[in-house]
Design a protein around this motif. Structure first.
Motif, PDB file in Angstrom:
ATOM      1  N   UNK A  95     -15.498  46.812  70.647  1.00  0.00           N
ATOM      2  CA  UNK A  95     -15.260  48.149  71.181  1.00  0.00           C
ATOM      3  C   UNK A  95     -14.136  48.129  72.213  1.00  0.00           C
ATOM      4  N   UNK A  96     -13.451  49.246  72.298  1.00  0.00           N
ATOM      5  CA  UNK A  96     -12.601  49.535  73.448  1.00  0.00           C
ATOM      6  C   UNK A  96     -13.481  50.180  74.506  1.00  0.00           C
ATOM      7  N   UNK A  97     -13.291  49.804  75.760  1.00  0.00           N
ATOM      8  CA  UNK A  97     -14.051  50.397  76.860  1.00  0.00           C
ATOM      9  C   UNK A  97     -13.141  51.399  77.570  1.00  0.00           C
ATOM     10  N   UNK A  98     -13.637  52.631  77.738  1.00  0.00           N
ATOM     11  CA  UNK A  98     -12.838  53.693  78.346  1.00  0.00           C
ATOM     12  C   UNK A  98     -13.692  54.463  79.351  1.00  0.00           C
ATOM     13  N   UNK A  99     -13.138  54.665  80.548  1.00  0.00           N
ATOM     14  CA  UNK A  99     -13.807  55.464  81.579  1.00  0.00           C
ATOM     15  C   UNK A  99     -12.784  55.804  82.646  1.00  0.00           C
ATOM     16  N   UNK A 100     -12.878  57.014  83.194  1.00  0.00           N
ATOM     17  CA  UNK A 100     -11.904  57.433  84.192  1.00  0.00           C
ATOM     18  C   UNK A 100     -10.498  57.281  83.649  1.00  0.00           C
ATOM     19  N   UNK A 101      -9.648  56.603  84.393  1.00  0.00           N
ATOM     20  CA  UNK A 101      -8.283  56.344  83.931  1.00  0.00           C
ATOM     21  C   UNK A 101      -8.146  54.951  83.320  1.00  0.00           C
ATOM     22  N   UNK A 102      -9.265  54.271  83.140  1.00  0.00           N
ATOM     23  CA  UNK A 102      -9.220  52.913  82.618  1.00  0.00           C
ATOM     24  C   UNK A 102      -9.444  52.850  81.119  1.00  0.00           C
ATOM     25  N   UNK A 103      -8.796  51.908  80.490  1.00  0.00           N
ATOM     26  CA  UNK A 103      -8.969  51.664  79.053  1.00  0.00           C
ATOM     27  C   UNK A 103      -8.696  50.185  78.796  1.00  0.00           C
ATOM     28  N   UNK A 104      -9.657  49.490  78.198  1.00  0.00           N
ATOM     29  CA  UNK A 104      -9.508  48.062  77.921  1.00  0.00           C
ATOM     30  C   UNK A 104      -9.850  47.813  76.455  1.00  0.00           C
ATOM     31  N   UNK A 105      -8.879  47.301  75.706  1.00  0.00           N
ATOM     32  CA  UNK A 105      -9.064  47.056  74.283  1.00  0.00           C
ATOM     33  C   UNK A 105      -9.941  45.815  74.058  1.00  0.00           C
ATOM     34  N   UNK A 106     -10.806  45.897  73.053  1.00  0.00           N
ATOM     35  CA  UNK A 106     -11.667  44.782  72.666  1.00  0.00           C
ATOM     36  C   UNK A 106     -12.353  44.154  73.879  1.00  0.00           C
ATOM     37  N   UNK A 107     -12.932  44.982  74.723  1.00  0.00           N
ATOM     38  CA  UNK A 107     -13.539  44.521  75.970  1.00  0.00           C
ATOM     39  C   UNK A 107     -15.066  44.529  75.925  1.00  0.00           C
ATOM     40  N   UNK A 108     -15.642  44.861  74.786  1.00  0.00           N
ATOM     41  CA  UNK A 108     -17.098  44.827  74.621  1.00  0.00           C
ATOM     42  C   UNK A 108     -17.416  44.507  73.169  1.00  0.00           C
ATOM     43  N   UNK A 109     -18.585  43.934  72.951  1.00  0.00           N
ATOM     44  CA  UNK A 109     -18.954  43.569  71.577  1.00  0.00           C
ATOM     45  C   UNK A 109     -20.466  43.640  71.383  1.00  0.00           C
ATOM     46  N   UNK A 110     -20.852  43.739  70.104  1.00  0.00           N
ATOM     47  CA  UNK A 110     -22.261  43.819  69.738  1.00  0.00           C
ATOM     48  C   UNK A 110     -22.481  43.039  68.454  1.00  0.00           C
ATOM     49  N   UNK A 111     -23.514  42.213  68.416  1.00  0.00           N
ATOM     50  CA  UNK A 111     -23.899  41.507  67.194  1.00  0.00           C
ATOM     51  C   UNK A 111     -24.760  42.472  66.383  1.00  0.00           C
ATOM     52  N   UNK A 112     -24.168  43.009  65.338  1.00  0.00           N
ATOM     53  CA  UNK A 112     -24.795  44.142  64.638  1.00  0.00           C
ATOM     54  C   UNK A 112     -25.865  43.736  63.629  1.00  0.00           C
ATOM     55  N   UNK A 113     -25.838  42.490  63.187  1.00  0.00           N
ATOM     56  CA  UNK A 113     -26.819  42.044  62.197  1.00  0.00           C
ATOM     57  C   UNK A 113     -27.359  40.670  62.574  1.00  0.00           C
ATOM     58  N   UNK A 125     -25.176  45.171  73.903  1.00  0.00           N
ATOM     59  CA  UNK A 125     -23.723  45.086  74.028  1.00  0.00           C
ATOM     60  C   UNK A 125     -23.372  44.242  75.242  1.00  0.00           C
ATOM     61  N   UNK A 126     -22.358  43.396  75.093  1.00  0.00           N
ATOM     62  CA  UNK A 126     -21.836  42.600  76.206  1.00  0.00           C
ATOM     63  C   UNK A 126     -20.423  43.052  76.537  1.00  0.00           C
ATOM     64  N   UNK A 127     -20.059  42.912  77.806  1.00  0.00           N
ATOM     65  CA  UNK A 127     -18.730  43.293  78.286  1.00  0.00           C
ATOM     66  C   UNK A 127     -17.942  42.049  78.683  1.00  0.00           C
ATOM     67  N   UNK A 128     -16.642  42.043  78.360  1.00  0.00           N
ATOM     68  CA  UNK A 128     -15.763  40.965  78.806  1.00  0.00           C
ATOM     69  C   UNK A 128     -15.682  41.017  80.330  1.00  0.00           C
ATOM     70  N   UNK A 129     -16.107  39.976  80.977  1.00  0.00           N
ATOM     71  CA  UNK A 129     -16.292  40.004  82.433  1.00  0.00           C
ATOM     72  C   UNK A 129     -15.024  40.382  83.180  1.00  0.00           C
ATOM     73  N   UNK A 130     -13.926  39.691  82.889  1.00  0.00           N
ATOM     74  CA  UNK A 130     -12.710  39.903  83.673  1.00  0.00           C
ATOM     75  C   UNK A 130     -11.957  41.168  83.279  1.00  0.00           C
ATOM     76  N   UNK A 131     -12.381  41.811  82.180  1.00  0.00           N
ATOM     77  CA  UNK A 131     -11.754  43.080  81.803  1.00  0.00           C
ATOM     78  C   UNK A 131     -12.349  44.252  82.571  1.00  0.00           C
ATOM     79  N   UNK A 132     -13.559  44.077  83.118  1.00  0.00           N
ATOM     80  CA  UNK A 132     -14.208  45.147  83.869  1.00  0.00           C
ATOM     81  C   UNK A 132     -13.746  45.128  85.329  1.00  0.00           C
ATOM     82  N   UNK A 133     -13.958  46.264  86.021  1.00  0.00           N
ATOM     83  CA  UNK A 133     -13.629  46.284  87.449  1.00  0.00           C
ATOM     84  C   UNK A 133     -14.543  45.337  88.215  1.00  0.00           C
TER      85      UNK A 133
END
Length: 289
Positions: A95-113, A125-133
């Motif tokens: 996933x791309x993570x988007x909020x406020x004025x921030x947008x980070x490509x491929x910054x979250x993921x989910x093991x769907x199966x 869902x997990x978030x890429x640590x250093x991509x988040x504030x």
């Protein structure tokens, strides 16, 4: 050290071994509830808030926090169509993570199966640590990675005789070092600045970060590069080593009670990168958001 990182028991580079008659699988994943409230901030806004975080320990990785998707703000995850395959956990959507004025490509993921034996990973869902504030437990920022419940540091004072030399020149000598024991690592010996010949040290530009101790600076001794380090402003939990200096036994001669120390398994450490916007002063005023 975590279960799966550095010299942890599941890392593949463990300093100990499991006493079992049959060898364990090459890779073991371990998941458990964190049992702490964790929050994620991005784009200046809160995008996740959960008391049901699952911590995944995977060989060669820091522990990763997985949030129930129901505890993540609905508009924060933007589907990308990108998919990969995790060797044990199967199909993984990004996933791309988007909020406020921030947008980070491929910054979250989910093991769907996930396979049936890893069913607790479903819907998380997990978030890429250093991509988040920043990540928080309650109102305190957590730096580096999710706090590992299996990581421990103990600091003890001692009257043992520690001497450091560069050829015939004594660089440090003390009978009041403190020794730092850190999970999975060999002991580290720290010397009060007053017992060190500071004129023998040349500042080095190298800086490293430890999520459990803080920011370290380094010095050279003649041709012995980065042989000395210190935490000038160690985190409050390990404040007893603030300002003390430690010496790398594979780069300079260190003697403890007359016996020369050698590099041991567990002393080689992989440096950790800085979090985004990390401010050391923030940890001196915890709780102020």
């Amino acid at each position: 050290m975590g279960l799966g990182w550095q010299q942890g028991p599941l890392s593949g580079r463990a300093v100990g071994r499991f006493l079992t008659p049959e060898p364990l699988p090459e890779r073991l994943l371990y998941a458990e509830r964190l049992r702490r409230r964790m929050r994620v901030r991005f784009g200046g806004e809160w995008i996740a808030d959960s008391e049901d975080v699952l911590l995944l320990h995977e060989p060669g990785h820091y522990p990763v926090a997985y949030f129930p998707r129901t505890d993540i703000r609905g508009d924060a995850l933007v589907t990308t169509g990108r998919s990969t395959k995790h060797r044990e956990l199967g199909a993984t959507a990004w996933f791309t993570v988007a909020a406020g004025e921030g947008r980070a490509e491929r910054a979250a993921w989910q093991h769907t199966e996930p396979p049936a034996h890893a069913g607790e990973m479903a819907g998380r869902v997990a978030f890429a640590w250093r991509a988040m504030d920043a990540f928080y437990e309650e109102d305190e920022r957590i730096a580096g990675h999710a706090a590992d419940p299996y990581h421990r540091i103990d600091i003890r004072r001692t009257s043992r005789h520690l001497r450091v030399s560069d050829g015939d020149r004594v660089i440090a000598e003390t009978r009041r070092p403190v020794v730092l024991y850190e999970s999975g690592f060999a002991p580290r010996w720290y010397v009060p600045r007053e017992d060190v010949d500071l004129d023998a040290l040349t500042p080095n530009e190298l800086r490293t970060f430890c999520p459990y101790k803080g920011l370290a600076r380094y010095w050279d001794v003649d041709e012995r590069v980065a042989a000395v380090w210190s935490y000038p402003d160690a985190w409050p939990e390990v404040d007893r080593i603030t300002g003390h200096l430690s010496f790398e036994p594979d780069r300079i001669d260190v003697f403890l009670d007359g016996q020369q120390l050698r590099l041991e398994p567990g002393q080689s450490v992989t440096p950790h990168g800085l979090d985004r916007g990390l401010d050391v002063d923030e940890f001196r005023k915890q709780g102020e958001l």
